[in-house]
Design a protein around this motif. Structure first.
Motif, PDB file in Angstrom:
ATOM      1  N   SER A 184     -30.945  49.872  -6.403  1.00  0.00           N
ATOM      2  CA  SER A 184     -29.956  49.604  -5.150  1.00  0.00           C
ATOM      3  C   SER A 184     -30.815  49.990  -3.984  1.00  0.00           C
ATOM      4  O   SER A 184     -31.668  50.842  -4.087  1.00  0.00           O
ATOM      5  CB  SER A 184     -28.720  50.426  -5.271  1.00  0.00           C
ATOM      6  N   ARG A 185     -30.312  49.687  -2.836  1.00  0.00           N
ATOM      7  CA  ARG A 185     -31.140  50.110  -1.668  1.00  0.00           C
ATOM      8  C   ARG A 185     -30.843  51.590  -1.295  1.00  0.00           C
ATOM      9  O   ARG A 185     -31.940  52.249  -0.953  1.00  0.00           O
ATOM     10  CB  ARG A 185     -30.433  49.361  -0.331  1.00  0.00           C
ATOM     11  N   ASN A 203     -30.805  44.626  -8.264  1.00  0.00           N
ATOM     12  CA  ASN A 203     -29.333  45.076  -8.800  1.00  0.00           C
ATOM     13  C   ASN A 203     -29.289  44.895 -10.196  1.00  0.00           C
ATOM     14  O   ASN A 203     -29.671  43.926 -10.893  1.00  0.00           O
ATOM     15  CB  ASN A 203     -28.326  44.542  -8.189  1.00  0.00           C
ATOM     16  N   GLU A 328     -23.240  48.286  -0.771  1.00  0.00           N
ATOM     17  CA  GLU A 328     -23.809  47.311  -1.375  1.00  0.00           C
ATOM     18  C   GLU A 328     -23.188  46.060  -2.340  1.00  0.00           C
ATOM     19  O   GLU A 328     -23.341  45.140  -2.098  1.00  0.00           O
ATOM     20  CB  GLU A 328     -25.221  47.560  -2.260  1.00  0.00           C
ATOM     21  N   THR A 329     -21.997  46.713  -2.991  1.00  0.00           N
ATOM     22  CA  THR A 329     -21.163  45.752  -3.698  1.00  0.00           C
ATOM     23  C   THR A 329     -19.933  45.581  -3.328  1.00  0.00           C
ATOM     24  O   THR A 329     -19.143  44.515  -3.739  1.00  0.00           O
ATOM     25  CB  THR A 329     -21.028  46.505  -5.117  1.00  0.00           C
TER      26      THR A 329
END
Length: 387
Positions: A184-185, A203, A328-329
């Motif tokens: 992930s970032r 991811n 992010e999700t």
């Protein structure tokens, strides 16, 4: 090659990797020997699922772990000598030995070594970096030593003194790694901050097709309860999940297993909403639970979080913490509701707005995290670096 612990010798033909699932994609690492390395292997967990997907991409790779849990039936794993000691029962106590174990894991040399790391697996050596290409997929730099505030397990008094030494060793012993990928970032930023290294973001894979394609009977359930799912350990905040359900006045289902079970049952016995415990649900049962839930409660700072993606694949929104992987999700206000708070009443205040979210939009968001997308990105990354 050595024999797998508890089994006979394993015979493999080096480099026979399959085509990845996307049509026209090049066959990765044909004709080259590959080793896949993972930390300890539990019965369940997001990192274990990622490792299984790596095996799908590179099925003829040799597979190495420190140890596997007694209740894991995973086959074909070569365990380290640490698995034959009592230290396998305590990750915290064995942590200082892990760098040594990864340097003495095997006499075998490989063309490519790909590690799946959330502690010290990225420090593994199986050949000189001039002859072996080293890649590491990072779930997170070891929380125990780099960010113990995220995970109470890292505050073990036994780690206080050696923590700085372990940080130095972690950086020094990983200089040979040619390339990192972050899940992930959030983890990409930690790698840059702690190790001063760059990483691509890939991811993790989520079986969105399975969870989205539930039987009609499951899809027809009325969504009346809140759901918490995962390992029952302190930093997953199942205590807070129970408080949120009580504040919202909604029934709660807690699924999973872990050492906090007794404590969680004690807390649940004191609240005025029904709390049901589902111990180690099967994948099919978990899908039923997702489809029947009004929302997944996820008030935890997670590195990525596969569980929230699984829930969204079922059209189930996420009510969670606006930090880490959820940023992010989950699309706040569209596929879930996020808040930067540890106050149960603040979460409960958002619960009435869950019904305003569109299930089709929620499912569409999850589709971006498929195993096919992961396989294509992993094979491209590994092939490019190995070249």
């Amino acid at each position: 090659m050595t024999a797998v612990e508890g089994q006979g010798p394993v015979t493999r033909t080096a480099g026979q990797s399959p085509d990845v699932s996307q049509p026209g994609h090049p066959r990765p690492l044909a004709g080259r020997s590959v080793a896949l390395v993972h930390e300890w292997f539990g019965a369940t967990g997001g990192s274990e699922e990622v490792f299984r997907q790596l095996v799908e991409v590179f099925p003829d790779a040799e597979r190495f772990v420190l140890w596997k849990d007694r209740d894991s039936d995973e086959q074909g794993l070569r365990e380290s000598w640490l698995a034959r000691t009592p230290l396998r029962r305590s990750k915290a106590i064995s942590l200082p030995l892990m760098p040594l174990v990864w340097r003495t894991l095997s006499d075998a040399h490989f063309d490519v070594v790909l590690s799946s790391s959330h502690a010290f697996a990225h420090t593994v050596r199986m050949g000189s970096p001039e002859e072996t290409r080293y890649l590491s997929y990072i779930h997170s730099p070891a929380r125990y030593i780099w960010s113990p505030a995220f995970d109470g397990r890292g505050s073990n008094p036994l780690l206080t003194l050696p923590r700085r030494a372990l940080q130095i060793a972690d950086v020094r012993l990983s200089n040979h790694v040619h390339s990192y990928a972050a899940n992930s970032r959030e983890v990409q930023a930690r790698i840059r901050h702690y190790w001063q290294r760059d990483a691509v973001v890939i991811n993790p894979p989520v079986d969105v097709a399975y969870f989205s394609s539930a039987p009609a009977a499951d899809q027809a359930q009325s969504r009346e309860y809140l759901l918490g799912f995962g390992r029952w350990i302190p930093y997953k905040r199942f205590d807070l999940i129970i408080e949120i359900a009580e504040a919202a006045g909604l029934p709660l289902v807690i699924a999973g297993s872990g050492p906090e079970e007794v404590n969680l049952r004690r807390i649940a016995s004191r609240v005025n909403v029904p709390v049901t415990f589902e111990i180690r649900p099967t994948k099919e049962r978990l899908r039923q639970l997702y489809w029947g839930a009004k929302a997944l409660l996820f008030p935890v700072h997670e590195d990525f979080g596969i569980i929230p993606v699984e829930a969204q694949a079922c059209g189930t929104p996420v009510l969670g913490l606006s930090r880490g992987g959820l940023l992010e999700t989950v699309v706040d206000g569209e596929t879930g509701l996020l808040i930067d708070s540890n106050d149960a009443r603040s979460y409960a205040a958002l619960a009435p707005h869950l019904d305003d979210l569109n299930a089709d939009r929620i499912r569409a968001n999850a589709s971006a995290f498929s195993p096919e997308a992961f396989a294509a990105k992993i094979s491209t990354w590994v092939t490019d670096v190995a070249a």
